[in-house]
Design a protein around this motif. Structure first.
Motif: not given
Ligand code: SF4
Ligand code: SF4
Length: 131
Positions: A39, A42-43, A45, A50-51, A53-55, A59-60
């Motif tokens: 978690d 990923t999240f 979509n 599973h995709q 996450k962007n922060i 990309c994370f």
């Protein structure tokens, strides 16, 4: 996956829409110290996949200071295929025009064709997308 050399402009790591297989997630959790749970990076979509996450718009796992992927050796399969992507509407592999140097990574049709086969196999078998 590909023979050319990515110039690491980092464009594909900004506002990423990369989907992940269970194997991609497992590898990141088991082999990097980056995260304890999926978690965190990923999240799910709207398609139920599973995709990444962007922060702050990237990309994370993207390090804006060095402009590099923090988990490069263990990056997801989709990132390895990129800029080769699958266009589900046209039902064919294409080189994403967002990448400024697609031909550096995929130099000829034979290379595209071979990698397209692997990409389709990956999407079908590991992401469970019917092609
Ligand atoms: S794959 Fe393309 S967009 Fe991504 S870092 Fe390499 S050159 Fe840039
Ligand atoms: S995992 Fe790495 S290569 Fe893939 S989008 Fe994120 S920063 Fe870029």
């Amino acid at each position: 996956m590909t023979e050319g050399v990515c110039i690491s402009c980092g464009k594909c790591c900004v506002a990423t829409e990369m989907i992940l297989s269970e194997q991609d997630i497992r590898l990141i959790l088991d082999r990097t110290n980056s995260c304890k749970t999926k978690d965190e990076f990923t999240f799910i979509n709207p398609e139920g996949l599973h995709q990444l996450k962007n922060i702050d718009g990237h990309c994370f796992f993207f390090d804006i200071t060095s402009n590099k992927c923090k988990i490069y050796e263990l990056r997801p399969q989709g990132c390895r295929f990129y800029p080769l992507i699958y266009d589900s509407l046209r039902k064919k592999c294409i080189l994403d025009q967002e990448c400024p140097y697609p031909r550096v990574l995929y130099q000829d049709f034979t290379q595209i064709k071979a990698n397209c086969k692997s990409l389709r196999r990956f999407l079908k078998n590991q992401i469970n997308i019917p092609l």
